[in-house]
Enzyme design. Sequence first.
Site, PDB file in Angstrom:
ATOM      1  N   VAL A 190       0.799  -1.224   0.000  1.00 41.38           N
ATOM      2  CA  VAL A 190       0.000   0.000   0.000  1.00 41.38           C
ATOM      3  C   VAL A 190       0.836   1.282   0.000  1.00 41.38           C
ATOM      4  O   VAL A 190       0.304   2.361  -0.262  1.00 41.38           O
ATOM      5  CB  VAL A 190      -0.983   0.028   1.196  1.00 41.38           C
ATOM      6  N   SER A 222      -7.175   4.254  14.861  1.00 39.54           N
ATOM      7  CA  SER A 222      -6.785   3.662  16.143  1.00 39.54           C
ATOM      8  C   SER A 222      -7.108   4.645  17.251  1.00 39.54           C
ATOM      9  O   SER A 222      -7.182   5.858  17.026  1.00 39.54           O
ATOM     10  CB  SER A 222      -5.285   3.347  16.148  1.00 39.54           C
ATOM     11  N   TYR A 268       2.987   6.778  14.660  1.00 39.88           N
ATOM     12  CA  TYR A 268       1.772   5.976  14.477  1.00 39.88           C
ATOM     13  C   TYR A 268       0.531   6.783  14.850  1.00 39.88           C
ATOM     14  O   TYR A 268      -0.474   6.761  14.130  1.00 39.88           O
ATOM     15  CB  TYR A 268       1.866   4.712  15.330  1.00 39.88           C
ATOM     16  N   ALA A 307       0.200   9.986  14.785  1.00 39.20           N
ATOM     17  CA  ALA A 307       0.013  11.015  13.757  1.00 39.20           C
ATOM     18  C   ALA A 307      -0.648  10.428  12.513  1.00 39.20           C
ATOM     19  O   ALA A 307      -1.566  11.025  11.930  1.00 39.20           O
ATOM     20  CB  ALA A 307       1.351  11.647  13.393  1.00 39.20           C
ATOM     21  N   LYS A 328      -2.553   7.728  12.277  1.00 37.66           N
ATOM     22  CA  LYS A 328      -3.930   7.329  12.544  1.00 37.66           C
ATOM     23  C   LYS A 328      -4.846   8.544  12.724  1.00 37.66           C
ATOM     24  O   LYS A 328      -6.030   8.497  12.363  1.00 37.66           O
ATOM     25  CB  LYS A 328      -3.981   6.419  13.771  1.00 37.66           C
TER      26      LYS A 328
END
Length: 280
Positions: free
Chosen positions: A91, A172, A185, A187, A189
């Site tokens: 991705v 999250s 992470y 940031a 999400k």
Amino acid sequence: MALKKKINAYLTFNKKRENQYVLKIDEGKRFQGKIVLVTGGSGAIGRAACIKFAMEGAMVYVAGTNQIKINETLGLIRIQGGSAAGVVIHVEDFGNIKKVIEHILEKEGQIDILVNCAGGSAREKGTALDLQEVDIIENVINTNLLGTIYCCKCVIPIMKEKRSGKIINISSLLGIQGKKYHTEYSAAKAGIIAVTKSLAMELGEYGINVNCVIPGLVQREEFEAKDAYNYSRTNYLDKICKPTDVANLICFLASDESSFITGSNYVIDGGRNLGCKGDT
């Protein structure tokens, strides 16, 4: 009866009788004839979603980076009589996503539902931002945030042409509250939540719904009784969130039952965000 049928009931406004509603009963599988693409489809939440979509009649494309894990998910679906195919996808690579989408279109001619479930944190490599390796920061943001944006970008023209579609993004709890040693992470999400709102505004006129699921702590593998106790103590229901719990919410947002919902963020965490509990 041995055969159980799910019955979905809808209240339909009767224009001839303006003060009455008519109960319309619609029997059958919610996703019959639908083509579903789930990125991260071989992970815990993605796998549960793929199985549920397939069991409710969809043709599911299980997308992931590990062919062995993809095949495991396909096996679980096919042994229960569901329809699914696997695709390897990266991705963070827009060109690769585009090729995968083109492949699905050649086979099916449409994509009705996109679930952006691919992602992940630095996990044991998580540390203070000033000490974090740049390549880890880039990987986390590329996989989570850019991956979601790229997949949406590739699927949107297909849905626009059909003037219908469902996009479900997975964020999250850290995207709402942040967490020490997981800045990149958190940031990424948080960005997914903003992407969801922006796209909902862009795509509403085309009949496309865009929503976000925000899981808390989810059981991703088998663990011992003491670990189960620790997990349950992190929320106010004193329960363990299973991948199937999240899959149920994803499928609701992908169904016709949520046709008037867009741009919304659904937290599924047993109330953990009300005030974090526990150390897990």
